[in-house]
Write a protein that holds these residues in place. Structure first.
Motif, PDB file in Angstrom:
ATOM      1  N   GLU A   1      -1.289   7.037  -3.589  1.00  6.82           N
ATOM      2  CA  GLU A   1      -0.180   7.691  -4.283  1.00  6.82           C
ATOM      3  C   GLU A   1       1.090   6.869  -4.128  1.00  6.82           C
ATOM      4  O   GLU A   1       1.329   6.279  -3.085  1.00  6.82           O
ATOM      5  CB  GLU A   1       0.019   9.103  -3.739  1.00  6.82           C
ATOM      6  N   THR A   2       1.889   6.854  -5.169  1.00  7.91           N
ATOM      7  CA  THR A   2       3.152   6.094  -5.248  1.00  7.91           C
ATOM      8  C   THR A   2       3.017   4.673  -4.666  1.00  7.91           C
ATOM      9  O   THR A   2       3.749   4.298  -3.760  1.00  7.91           O
ATOM     10  CB  THR A   2       4.331   6.846  -4.589  1.00  7.91           C
ATOM     11  N   PRO A   3       2.088   3.889  -5.207  1.00 13.48           N
ATOM     12  CA  PRO A   3       1.910   2.540  -4.668  1.00 13.48           C
ATOM     13  C   PRO A   3       3.102   1.637  -4.991  1.00 13.48           C
ATOM     14  O   PRO A   3       3.754   1.800  -6.019  1.00 13.48           O
ATOM     15  CB  PRO A   3       0.653   2.045  -5.385  1.00 13.48           C
ATOM     16  N   SER A   4       3.351   0.712  -4.113  1.00 11.49           N
ATOM     17  CA  SER A   4       4.377  -0.307  -4.351  1.00 11.49           C
ATOM     18  C   SER A   4       3.692  -1.555  -4.909  1.00 11.49           C
ATOM     19  O   SER A   4       2.467  -1.721  -4.807  1.00 11.49           O
ATOM     20  CB  SER A   4       5.083  -0.668  -3.041  1.00 11.49           C
ATOM     21  N   TYR A   5       4.486  -2.434  -5.476  1.00  5.47           N
ATOM     22  CA  TYR A   5       3.962  -3.704  -5.985  1.00  5.47           C
ATOM     23  C   TYR A   5       3.256  -4.467  -4.868  1.00  5.47           C
ATOM     24  O   TYR A   5       2.163  -5.000  -5.067  1.00  5.47           O
ATOM     25  CB  TYR A   5       5.117  -4.529  -6.565  1.00  5.47           C
ATOM     26  N   GLU A   6       3.858  -4.491  -3.717  1.00  2.27           N
ATOM     27  CA  GLU A   6       3.268  -5.212  -2.591  1.00  2.27           C
ATOM     28  C   GLU A   6       1.907  -4.621  -2.212  1.00  2.27           C
ATOM     29  O   GLU A   6       0.962  -5.357  -1.923  1.00  2.27           O
ATOM     30  CB  GLU A   6       4.212  -5.197  -1.381  1.00  2.27           C
ATOM     31  N   GLN A   7       1.795  -3.292  -2.219  1.00  4.75           N
ATOM     32  CA  GLN A   7       0.508  -2.654  -1.917  1.00  4.75           C
ATOM     33  C   GLN A   7      -0.530  -2.981  -2.981  1.00  4.75           C
ATOM     34  O   GLN A   7      -1.675  -3.293  -2.661  1.00  4.75           O
ATOM     35  CB  GLN A   7       0.678  -1.135  -1.811  1.00  4.75           C
ATOM     36  N   VAL A   8      -0.149  -2.897  -4.235  1.00  2.00           N
ATOM     37  CA  VAL A   8      -1.083  -3.171  -5.332  1.00  2.00           C
ATOM     38  C   VAL A   8      -1.578  -4.617  -5.249  1.00  2.00           C
ATOM     39  O   VAL A   8      -2.760  -4.894  -5.474  1.00  2.00           O
ATOM     40  CB  VAL A   8      -0.440  -2.866  -6.701  1.00  2.00           C
ATOM     41  N   CYS A   9      -0.695  -5.535  -4.894  1.00  2.00           N
ATOM     42  CA  CYS A   9      -1.063  -6.955  -4.807  1.00  2.00           C
ATOM     43  C   CYS A   9      -2.089  -7.252  -3.725  1.00  2.00           C
ATOM     44  O   CYS A   9      -2.756  -8.284  -3.775  1.00  2.00           O
ATOM     45  CB  CYS A   9       0.184  -7.817  -4.593  1.00  2.00           C
ATOM     46  N   THR A  10      -2.252  -6.356  -2.756  1.00  2.00           N
ATOM     47  CA  THR A  10      -3.271  -6.584  -1.726  1.00  2.00           C
ATOM     48  C   THR A  10      -4.676  -6.398  -2.285  1.00  2.00           C
ATOM     49  O   THR A  10      -5.641  -6.837  -1.685  1.00  2.00           O
ATOM     50  CB  THR A  10      -3.105  -5.622  -0.536  1.00  2.00           C
TER      51      THR A  10
END
Length: 154
Positions: free
Chosen positions: A37-46
């Motif tokens: 939930e509410t992912p950040s760009y940095e999280q998605v990039c992992t």
């Protein structure tokens, strides 16, 4: 108004193309198809959230049809690439159509099958029900326009 959601690799270039289409009234870039939930760009990039970078398109069906938007989707990226577009590699760069109803699903499948007949390589595009669309951070919205760029295509 209606909504369509497409993932075609990095979301910056497809956002420009859709935003400049007659009948499109709004676009947002963001993340869809994952479990966080509410992912950040940095999280998605992992690659661990399961999200794809995508463009949510609000459009007037009296001015542009969903079928026309599908044609733009197929033309703005290489749907035969699995989890990548150009130098961008990872599941967040996958090709996907997130459908909002059964009519969109049928249109997307028909469009995919028609496009496949014209290609040698196998289309890797996923067709999935639309889930929660998480808008990307503000600096990603209309990213290329904010920087005076017309394109980021390679």
């Amino acid at each position: 108004m209606a909504t369509a959601t497409f993932a075609a690799g990095c979301f910056w270039q497809p956002e420009v193309i859709f935003r400049n289409t007659d009948g499109v009234t709004d676009t947002r870039v963001g993340y869809i198809g994952g479990q966080t939930e509410t992912p950040s760009y940095e999280q998605v990039c992992t690659g661990r959230t399961g999200h794809a970078e995508a463009v949510e398109v609000t459009f007037d069906p009296d001015k542009v049809s969903y079928d026309q938007l599908l044609e733009i989707f197929w033309e703005c990226h290489d749907p035969t690439q699995k989890n990548r577009q150009g130098p961008d590699v990872g599941t967040q760069y996958r090709s996907a159509i997130f459908v909002h109803d059964e009519a969109q699903r049928e249109a997307a499948e028909r469009s995919r099958d028609d496009r496949q007949r014209r290609l040698r390589a196998t289309i890797q595009t996923e067709i999935q029900p639309a889930a929660t669309f998480w808008p990307a951070e503000q600096y990603h919205q209309q990213y290329l326009q904010k920087r005076g760029l017309a394109t980021c295509k390679i």
